[in-house]
Design a protein around this motif. Structure first.
Motif, PDB file in Angstrom:
ATOM      1  N   VAL A 106       0.876  -1.296   0.110  1.00 33.38           N
ATOM      2  CA  VAL A 106      -0.067  -0.012   0.068  1.00 33.38           C
ATOM      3  C   VAL A 106       0.929   1.333  -0.036  1.00 33.38           C
ATOM      4  CG1 VAL A 106      -2.044  -1.154   1.003  1.00 33.38           C
ATOM      5  CG2 VAL A 106      -0.286   0.021   2.391  1.00 33.38           C
ATOM      6  N   VAL A 107       0.393   2.233  -0.672  1.00 32.12           N
ATOM      7  CA  VAL A 107       1.047   3.618  -0.746  1.00 32.12           C
ATOM      8  C   VAL A 107       0.131   4.449   0.451  1.00 32.12           C
ATOM      9  CG1 VAL A 107       1.384   5.523  -1.769  1.00 32.12           C
ATOM     10  CG2 VAL A 107       1.734   3.553  -2.796  1.00 32.12           C
ATOM     11  N   THR A 108       0.595   5.187   1.381  1.00 33.98           N
ATOM     12  CA  THR A 108      -0.224   5.804   2.335  1.00 33.98           C
ATOM     13  C   THR A 108       0.091   7.292   2.136  1.00 33.98           C
ATOM     14  OG1 THR A 108       1.537   5.663   4.158  1.00 33.98           O
ATOM     15  CG2 THR A 108      -0.316   3.888   3.856  1.00 33.98           C
ATOM     16  N   SER A 125       2.365   1.033 -13.044  1.00 35.31           N
ATOM     17  CA  SER A 125       1.675   2.418 -13.614  1.00 35.31           C
ATOM     18  C   SER A 125       0.935   3.049 -12.388  1.00 35.31           C
ATOM     19  CB  SER A 125       0.748   2.139 -14.861  1.00 35.31           C
ATOM     20  OG  SER A 125      -0.092   1.297 -14.602  1.00 35.31           O
ATOM     21  N   GLY A 126       0.111   1.983 -12.004  1.00 30.35           N
ATOM     22  CA  GLY A 126      -0.698   2.619 -10.558  1.00 30.35           C
ATOM     23  C   GLY A 126       0.106   2.928  -9.339  1.00 30.35           C
ATOM     24  N   LEU A 127       1.311   2.430  -9.279  1.00 31.78           N
ATOM     25  CA  LEU A 127       2.168   2.897  -8.161  1.00 31.78           C
ATOM     26  C   LEU A 127       2.641   4.383  -8.488  1.00 31.78           C
ATOM     27  CD1 LEU A 127       4.103   2.453  -5.647  1.00 31.78           C
ATOM     28  CD2 LEU A 127       5.761   1.376  -7.372  1.00 31.78           C
ATOM     29  N   ALA A 128       3.110   4.791  -9.827  1.00 32.60           N
ATOM     30  CA  ALA A 128       3.486   5.893 -10.131  1.00 32.60           C
ATOM     31  C   ALA A 128       2.253   6.990  -9.967  1.00 32.60           C
ATOM     32  CB  ALA A 128       3.748   6.064 -11.800  1.00 32.60           C
ATOM     33  N   ALA A 129       1.162   6.706 -10.226  1.00 37.83           N
ATOM     34  CA  ALA A 129       0.085   7.570 -10.224  1.00 37.83           C
ATOM     35  C   ALA A 129      -0.207   7.649  -8.586  1.00 37.83           C
ATOM     36  CB  ALA A 129      -1.232   6.791 -10.617  1.00 37.83           C
ATOM     37  N   ALA A 130      -0.051   6.650  -7.779  1.00 33.19           N
ATOM     38  CA  ALA A 130      -0.299   6.926  -6.159  1.00 33.19           C
ATOM     39  C   ALA A 130       0.874   7.798  -5.622  1.00 33.19           C
ATOM     40  CB  ALA A 130      -0.366   5.434  -5.705  1.00 33.19           C
TER      41      ALA A 130
END
Length: 143
Positions: A106-108, A125-130
């Motif tokens: 998770v990214v908090t 890509s989701g990690l970069a957006a988060a």
């Protein structure tokens, strides 16, 4: 008769190989929807200071967990602090956060609220957006 025996052995071998390949795919889950993630992580409980962070819930024998950690600890993690929460040592934290599958990454945000995350493989890509949501770049100097 000999050809029939060889054919039977080849068929059995093909079935075994297909079965093993299917198990391997099942053991390496792909990224799944946010609905299976905790809404927040107690950053102090996982040994993190207040602020944006990456938290990876793991288990010692999990190969996908090692891959997830490598991704978030590398350049893709944008230098954010990373907490690893191993199941063997931190079962209660897994239970408190509703973690039943590893890796869960998770990214908090600064308050520990989960912005995004993944069960299984980390979606880059989701990690970069988060990360773009939680990493604040300093603006131009006011003058």
């Amino acid at each position: 008769m000999e050809r029939l025996a060889i054919a039977a052995i080849l068929i059995v071998a093909a079935i075994v190989v297909a079965s093993l390949a299917q198990r391997r795919r099942a053991a390496s889950p792909s990224a799944v929807a946010r609905s299976e993630l905790p809404p927040a992580v107690d950053l102090a409980a996982v040994g993190m200071p207040q602020g944006p962070a990456l938290v990876v819930f793991t288990e010692e024998t999990c190969r996908t967990c090692s891959a997830a950690l490598a991704v978030v600890r590398g350049p893709a993690g944008a230098g954010l602090p990373v907490a690893e929460v191993p199941f063997g040592a931190e079962r209660e934290l897994h239970r408190q956060h509703g973690i039943d599958t590893v890796p869960t990454t998770v990214v908090t945000d600064i308050d520990g609220r989960v912005v995004d995350g993944w069960v299984g493989s980390v979606d880059l890509s989701g990690l970069a957006a988060a990360l773009a949501q939680v990493v604040r770049r300093p603006g131009p100097p006011e003058g």
